[in-house]
Scaffold this active site. Sequence first.
Site, PDB file in Angstrom:
ATOM      1  N   SER A   7       0.860  -1.188   0.000  1.00  0.00           N
ATOM      2  CA  SER A   7       0.000   0.000   0.000  1.00  0.00           C
ATOM      3  C   SER A   7       0.894   1.235   0.000  1.00  0.00           C
ATOM      4  CB  SER A   7      -0.952  -0.023   1.205  1.00  0.00           C
ATOM      5  OG  SER A   7      -1.854   1.053   1.147  1.00  0.00           O
ATOM      6  N   THR A   8       0.827   2.054   1.048  1.00  0.00           N
ATOM      7  CA  THR A   8       1.614   3.283   1.095  1.00  0.00           C
ATOM      8  C   THR A   8       3.108   2.994   0.945  1.00  0.00           C
ATOM      9  OG1 THR A   8      -0.025   4.214   2.619  1.00  0.00           O
ATOM     10  CG2 THR A   8       2.083   5.368   2.430  1.00  0.00           C
ATOM     11  N   ASP A  64      -4.262  -4.946   5.890  1.00  0.00           N
ATOM     12  CA  ASP A  64      -4.641  -5.779   4.762  1.00  0.00           C
ATOM     13  C   ASP A  64      -3.495  -6.720   4.407  1.00  0.00           C
ATOM     14  OD1 ASP A  64      -6.174  -6.730   2.648  1.00  0.00           O
ATOM     15  OD2 ASP A  64      -5.355  -5.258   1.239  1.00  0.00           O
ATOM     16  N   HIS A 109      -2.593  -1.120  -3.322  1.00  0.00           N
ATOM     17  CA  HIS A 109      -3.727  -0.218  -3.106  1.00  0.00           C
ATOM     18  C   HIS A 109      -3.525   1.029  -3.969  1.00  0.00           C
ATOM     19  CE1 HIS A 109      -4.342  -2.017   1.197  1.00  0.00           C
ATOM     20  NE2 HIS A 109      -4.679  -2.858   0.237  1.00  0.00           N
ATOM     21  N   MET A 145      -0.187   1.136   5.090  1.00  0.00           N
ATOM     22  CA  MET A 145      -0.992   1.457   6.258  1.00  0.00           C
ATOM     23  C   MET A 145      -2.075   0.411   6.450  1.00  0.00           C
ATOM     24  SD  MET A 145      -3.087   5.005   6.907  1.00  0.00           S
ATOM     25  CE  MET A 145      -1.606   5.958   6.586  1.00  0.00           C
TER      26      MET A 145
END
Length: 371
Positions: A187-188, A312, A214, A309
Site C-alpha cells: 500500500s503506502t 490488509d 492499493h 498502512m
Amino acid sequence: MAYKVLVVDDSTFFRRRVAEILDQEPGLEVVGQARNGKEALTLTEQLDPDVITMDVEMPIMDGITAVGKIMAQSPRPIIMFSSLTHEGAQATLDALDAGALDFLPKKFEDIAQDRKEAVTLLRQKVKSLARKRHFMPSRPRASLRQRPLTPTARPDTTRPTPSGESQRRQPLRASGKSYKVLAIGASTGGPVALQQILSNLPANFPYPVLLVQHMPGTFTKAFAERLDGLCKIRVKEAAQGDVLKPGHAYLAPGGTQMLMEGNPQQCSIKIIQEATISGVTYKPSVDLSFASLGRIFGGDVLAIVLTGMGADGREGCRSLKQKGATIWAQDEKTSVVYGMPQAVASAGLSSKDLPIDQVVEHVLAEMKVSG
C-alpha cells in the site's frame, strides 16, 4: 510536540481546506502555506516542516520539480495531491520517482465514501509520513527510472568493513520448498518498493508474479505500463481470463478484486468489477487475492507483504500459512509505513522480515532462480 506541516497548492480554497483539516488533528500543526513550488522551497528552508502536502500542477514551479529539489537539498516526507486521470497518474508516478512517498486524490469524494472517512484518512496518512522524517536518507536516492543493480551484477560482498577487515556475506540457504507462484501485496510506499523488486528480477524468472497494490484504477494501468518498460519480466494490469505465465507479473486493477480460478496447471485471473464485499475495505484487497491463491496453489506460494498502512494482507497470509505457504514481510526501517508488514509479523506469520534492498536476492535463492 506536534509534527509541522507545509501545505503547497495554487488554490487558496484548497490550501485553507487542507490546513483546517490538519490543524484540527492533535499532533499536527500547519506552519506554512505555499502557492507554488518555488515558495515551497523557500518555506521548507525557513520552517523545516516534518511533512509536506504538494499539488502537482502549479505555476512558476510545478510539484514534481519542487519534490526533486527538496529531496536533493533536504529530504523529508512529501505526499502528493493529484487528479484521478491517466495524465494525473503519470504525473503522480513522476512525483513518486522524484522522491514523494505517497499520494491522495485531490477530490475528497474520490478518497472515500463520505467526507468524515476522507478527512480521517488524510490525517492518518500525513501523521504516518511525518513519523518517517527521521528515517529519511541524508542524501537523495538515485532515480528509480534508472535501472537498478541487477542480481547478476551485485556489489562485491568482500568489501572491507569500517574496521578495515574483510567479511564475506554468508550464502543464502533455500528452505527446500517448491513453489508455483510469487505474490506481493503493498500500500503506502508500495509503488517505489515494487519497482525496486520487479526491476531486479531476471528475464528468466520461471514463475508468475501476482501484485496487489492499493491504488485507484486509473493509476494501476499507468503503473503497470511504467513497470513493463523498466523490467526484464513482462508486467501488465491484470484482466479477466488472463492465464498465469512464467516471467509475467499481473497487477490487480484498482477498484476491483483480483481472484484466481482453475487449477495449478491452468490458473487464470478472475476480476470482480462489483468489488464491494462484506467486511472488505480495500479494492483491491491483498487478503482476498492471497486467500484465493491458496485455494488454487495450496502451500506452493511465496507471499511477501510490503510497506503500507493498515492490516490488509494479514488474514490472507494466515490462510496461506495454514496451507504451508512461505510468508515474508518488509522490515520496519525500510517501510514507509510499518502497518501491513507489522500486522503480518506481529501475528507470527512471517518467517523473514527483510529490508527492501535484500528482498530480490532472498527470493532468487529461495525459489532457486539463477540471475
